[in-house]
Scaffold this motif. Structure first.
Motif, mmCIF file in Angstrom:
data_model
loop_
_atom_site.group_PDB
_atom_site.id
_atom_site.type_symbol
_atom_site.label_atom_id
_atom_site.label_comp_id
_atom_site.label_asym_id
_atom_site.label_seq_id
_atom_site.Cartn_x
_atom_site.Cartn_y
_atom_site.Cartn_z
ATOM 1 N N ARG A 262 0.837 -1.204 0.000
ATOM 2 C CA ARG A 262 0.000 0.000 0.000
ATOM 3 C C ARG A 262 0.871 1.252 0.000
ATOM 4 O O ARG A 262 0.464 2.311 0.475
ATOM 5 C CB ARG A 262 -0.928 -0.008 1.223
ATOM 6 N N ARG A 265 -0.319 5.016 0.022
ATOM 7 C CA ARG A 265 -1.520 5.229 0.812
ATOM 8 C C ARG A 265 -1.149 5.941 2.110
ATOM 9 O O ARG A 265 -0.004 5.934 2.532
ATOM 10 C CB ARG A 265 -2.187 3.888 1.137
ATOM 11 N N TRP A 269 -1.192 -0.067 6.826
ATOM 12 C CA TRP A 269 -2.049 -1.108 7.390
ATOM 13 C C TRP A 269 -3.497 -0.725 7.151
ATOM 14 O O TRP A 269 -4.003 0.238 7.715
ATOM 15 C CB TRP A 269 -1.756 -1.249 8.886
ATOM 16 N N ARG A 270 -4.185 -1.480 6.323
ATOM 17 C CA ARG A 270 -5.537 -1.139 5.891
ATOM 18 C C ARG A 270 -6.513 -1.021 7.060
ATOM 19 O O ARG A 270 -7.446 -0.203 7.035
ATOM 20 C CB ARG A 270 -6.042 -2.203 4.901
ATOM 21 N N LYS A 271 -6.318 -1.819 8.106
ATOM 22 C CA LYS A 271 -7.253 -1.832 9.219
ATOM 23 C C LYS A 271 -7.269 -0.520 10.013
ATOM 24 O O LYS A 271 -8.170 -0.292 10.818
ATOM 25 C CB LYS A 271 -6.924 -2.992 10.163
ATOM 26 N N ASP A 273 -7.455 2.446 8.527
ATOM 27 C CA ASP A 273 -8.156 3.466 7.745
ATOM 28 C C ASP A 273 -9.479 3.869 8.379
ATOM 29 O O ASP A 273 -9.731 5.051 8.624
ATOM 30 C CB ASP A 273 -8.406 2.963 6.319
ATOM 31 N N TYR A 322 -7.944 7.772 1.836
ATOM 32 C CA TYR A 322 -8.411 6.842 0.798
ATOM 33 C C TYR A 322 -7.934 7.193 -0.607
ATOM 34 O O TYR A 322 -8.332 6.541 -1.565
ATOM 35 C CB TYR A 322 -9.944 6.758 0.820
#
Length: 328
Positions: A262, A265, A269-271, A273, A322
């Motif tokens: 990512r 971004r 770590w997507r969690k 967001d 995002y």
């Protein structure tokens, strides 16, 4: 263990950054001593002026109070800049583990910050013994304190860089952490007072007493940006040292465990967001609600501020968290 090849690579890649930062940090403290001595000599040479005295006072801070800025620059160059430029991908493709890469980056930068300031402290001590000022106030406490605080700032920025995908995200995350305790406590308290006409201090007298103490200030990183810590007891520095160690652990675990796919971004770590988006919107709602109420002094203005804050919070998180940032 830090591999010699990786250490050499990092040194050559950031050689000028380390050298210039080191020279600046080494020279800062002795320069202050010499500058005060030059002012004293100028006073002696001016026959109109009387009561000339050579003193050194660090009690109210000085330009040395901003030594942590060098730590921020080094951390941004070692992590955020490489994320933004995409050069971190090439480094991760080398035959070294993630742990070795982070440890090399972190401790090389930390060595430049700590050792350089320690040398400057020693040089300033030598100058003081040679020039013999009549009074010296808080020299040891301030000099050692700035080493600890600079390390804390560096560890915070490195942890933010390990969590995020570009420079802006690194800086914004680090800044948010420095003021987050005030936002989490101050904004809800202000909104309780507006909506329910309830003073938090009246309802929770112990809480009010705790907020009013200097200790609360020094439990937040931003408290060390100001010079109040110089007039406090020495144990205050143990708090900043502990925060620096915690930030180091967060940065190490984040760099070790979080994916690099990512890259670009806001958070790697997507969690993170969604929880961060909710937190930002909540802070924006509470903040704009209080501001609008303070301007209009009406509940209608408060509700309008809450709505505006929700929209602004959503837009900020949408265009930062995002939206992927392209490499430089």
């Amino acid at each position: 263990m830090i591999p010699r090849g990786l250490l050499y690579t990092e040194w050559k890649k950031n050689q000028w950054l380390f050298l210039l930062s080191g020279i600046l940090l080494i020279a800062a403290n002795p320069f202050m001593v010499y500058n005060n001595y030059s002012t004293y000599q100028g006073c002696l040479n001016n026959q109109v002026l009387q009561d000339c005295e050579f003193t050194l006072s660090y009690t109210n801070g000085s330009l040395l109070s901003f030594s942590w800025v060098v730590s921020v620059v080094i951390a941004v160059c070692l992590m955020g800049l490489e994320r933004t430029k995409g050069t971190m991908d090439a480094l991760l493709s080398m035959p070294y583990s993630r742990g070795q890469i982070f440890q090399t980056k972190f401790w090389l930068g930390a060595a430049v910050i700590v050792v350089s300031q320690a040398i400057g402290y020693g040089a300033a001590s030598l100058l003081i013994s040679l020039l013999k000022p009549s009074h010296t106030y808080d020299f040891d406490h301030f000099s050692i304190g700035m080493i600890v605080i600079s390390f804390m700032a560096y560890a915070l920025l490195m942890a933010a860089g390990a969590l995020t995908g570009h420079i802006f995200a690194q800086l914004l995350t680090a800044f948010t952490v420095t003021v987050l305790p005030f936002l989490l406590i101050g904004l809800p308290a202000a909104n309780l007072e507006v909506v329910f006409h309830l003073s938090v201090g009246e309802a929770f007298s112990y809480f009010e007493g705790y907020i009013r103490t200097q200790l609360f200030l020094f439990l937040t990183p931003i408290g060390y940006v100001f010079n109040n810590w110089i007039r406090e007891r020495y144990f205050i520095l143990f708090i900043s040292a502990m925060m620096g160690f915690i930030f180091y652990l967060i940065g190490y675990v984040s760099f070790l465990k979080h994916p690099n796919e990512r890259n670009g971004r806001f958070f790697l770590w997507r969690k993170l967001d969604r929880p961060v988006q909710i937190l930002v919107i909540a802070i924006s709602v509470l903040g704009f609600g209080v501001i609008s109420y303070s301007i209009t002094l009406s509940m209608f203005g408060y509700i309008a501020g809450v709505i505006i804050g929700a929209v602004i919070g959503f837009l900020i998180t949408y265009f930062t968290i995002y939206r992927k940032t392209k490499h430089m």
